[in-house]
Design a protein around this motif. Sequence first.
Motif, PDB file in Angstrom:
ATOM      1  N   ALA A 407      11.868 -30.699 -14.994  1.00 58.92           N
ATOM      2  CA  ALA A 407      11.115 -31.316 -13.902  1.00 58.92           C
ATOM      3  C   ALA A 407       9.800 -30.588 -13.664  1.00 58.92           C
ATOM      4  N   ASN A 408       9.843 -29.263 -13.734  1.00 62.81           N
ATOM      5  CA  ASN A 408       8.646 -28.473 -13.436  1.00 62.81           C
ATOM      6  C   ASN A 408       7.719 -28.312 -14.627  1.00 62.81           C
ATOM      7  N   ALA A 409       8.153 -28.726 -15.805  1.00 60.15           N
ATOM      8  CA  ALA A 409       7.317 -28.611 -17.006  1.00 60.15           C
ATOM      9  C   ALA A 409       6.345 -29.791 -17.073  1.00 60.15           C
ATOM     10  N   SER A 410       5.546 -29.896 -16.053  1.00 66.63           N
ATOM     11  CA  SER A 410       4.554 -30.973 -15.942  1.00 66.63           C
ATOM     12  C   SER A 410       3.376 -30.453 -15.144  1.00 66.63           C
ATOM     13  N   ASP A 411       2.204 -30.983 -15.439  1.00 69.16           N
ATOM     14  CA  ASP A 411       1.019 -30.600 -14.676  1.00 69.16           C
ATOM     15  C   ASP A 411       0.982 -31.264 -13.307  1.00 69.16           C
ATOM     16  N   PHE A 412       1.905 -32.218 -13.078  1.00 71.19           N
ATOM     17  CA  PHE A 412       1.872 -33.005 -11.852  1.00 71.19           C
ATOM     18  C   PHE A 412       2.966 -32.574 -10.883  1.00 71.19           C
ATOM     19  N   GLY A 413       2.772 -32.881  -9.604  1.00 68.36           N
ATOM     20  CA  GLY A 413       3.771 -32.568  -8.594  1.00 68.36           C
ATOM     21  C   GLY A 413       3.545 -33.370  -7.337  1.00 68.36           C
ATOM     22  N   LEU A 414       3.820 -34.667  -7.404  1.00 70.28           N
ATOM     23  CA  LEU A 414       3.563 -35.526  -6.249  1.00 70.28           C
ATOM     24  C   LEU A 414       4.846 -35.821  -5.485  1.00 70.28           C
ATOM     25  N   SER A 415       5.778 -36.566  -6.084  1.00 70.97           N
ATOM     26  CA  SER A 415       7.015 -36.908  -5.407  1.00 70.97           C
ATOM     27  C   SER A 415       8.194 -36.606  -6.325  1.00 70.97           C
ATOM     28  N   GLY A 416       9.398 -36.826  -5.821  1.00 68.10           N
ATOM     29  CA  GLY A 416      10.585 -36.590  -6.616  1.00 68.10           C
ATOM     30  C   GLY A 416      11.824 -36.971  -5.832  1.00 68.10           C
ATOM     31  N   ALA A 417      12.975 -36.868  -6.489  1.00 65.46           N
ATOM     32  CA  ALA A 417      14.252 -37.150  -5.839  1.00 65.46           C
ATOM     33  C   ALA A 417      15.345 -36.368  -6.560  1.00 65.46           C
TER      34      ALA A 417
END
Length: 491
Positions: A407-417
């Motif tokens: 999940a954290n291996a991304s440049d993005f961090g907007l929403s999640g569940a």
Amino acid sequence: MAKTSTVKYPSWNQLSIGGQWKQGSSDRYATVTNKFNDEVLAEIKLANKSDIDDAYETAKKAQADWANASPHQKAAVLEKAAQILAERRNDIVQLLVEESGSSQLKANVEVDASIGDVKEAINYSFQMNGTILPSVIPGKENRVYRNPVGVIGAITPWNWPFYLSIRVVAPAIATGNAIVLKADSQTPITGGLMIAKIFEDAGLPKGVLNVVVYDVEEIGDYFVEQPIPRVISFTGSTAAGKHISGIAGKNLKKAALELGGNNVLIVLDDADVDQAVAAAAFGKFMHQGQICIATNRIIVDRKVYPEFVEKFKSTTSKIKAGNPAESDTIIGPLINKKQAQRILDLIEQSIAEGAKLDIEGKLDGNVMTPYVLSDVTNDMAIAKNEIFGPVAAILPVDSEEEAIRIANASDFGLSGAVHSGSLERGINVAQQIETGMIHVNDQTVNVEPNVPFGGEKFSGQGRYCGEWALEEFTTVKWISVQKEPREYPFS
């Protein structure tokens, strides 16, 4: 010259500048079409640089008086706007369906969210408070005042055009600012012109809200570079946001940015699979996935992976795609053929990289029926990129720890569940995900008027909604008052 002589809504053909409805001064036009059947809805003569100057200059003049209006005057305009918005729900919904390809469900959700934000903004009018603080200097009093920033420039997108514009306009107005709104040329009616009319009818003084539509090829970065606005609010892609942020920073303007997302929905091994499937389907296929907070990567523990995939395929197969004007349609048309082709390219590349095609959709005009890809890995195109379409990417993992890492291996961090049978476990995992918003035992598409909305990393900076919106659209000023003669070390 205009491209066609027959349009469905000929009255929506002017810009709103300085309280006047008038043609833009550019030689270019925007042809606004129904995204499902290509019917021409409106043709608008676009703004040029002189129109942008006019909009900003009239906003600056109007803002001085509006800032001095009482909180009750500001609140009265917002209360009336909320009332008008509710009364015109059917008109707004119809235009959202036609202009943006929204389903009836999505369009009504968008109207509800907009009403909520306008009502929440009423509170901001009464939160422009001053504070008295002590001083280390004898006989001195420190006062801190919250003030409007002045004029705000806002650039909003096509996917939730009405709400994402209201989200900026309402708090900007409530806090005593004036605003120039640049609506997307694909959705200028719901993205701006209709909003200007609502606030005009609500009694907002002329010039406080201005709406322009322009061609970026003609205007370039001038909307951001223009000297008057002190804050630039932008909602859109990360690439465009980086560019706008750079221009704003060079000109010492504040940038409030809500950008792209690569949002995860994590299904842990103790999750209620049926509930997780229902949440994932909603978060993925609402508005055909054209939402910044849509579910992009579905990360599922292998212990429940086979069950989840089969049930998700079954649910997906029942989702109706087609004409968004029909009440039971969930997936309507994509915004344009260029977007559709980009999505098809991501699918083709991911299959070549080893993804399994469980459900193969099809493209009919701008309507894309759902695709489901399983056995996806985080390095595949469909997982690395924001899809913005009705394509589900399901990633198997072997543990909670691996789910968090992926999940954290991304440049993005907007929403999640996160889905778990234990709320505390779900909350613990949610706290470890690098994102601005995340929801336990729910899906990723959530917005409420009283809580902070925004992202981390490449998903933006700043927060909209609730008390946090005050920070984006106001500034503070320190005034010290020396009530007794002060002794100085020399005089």
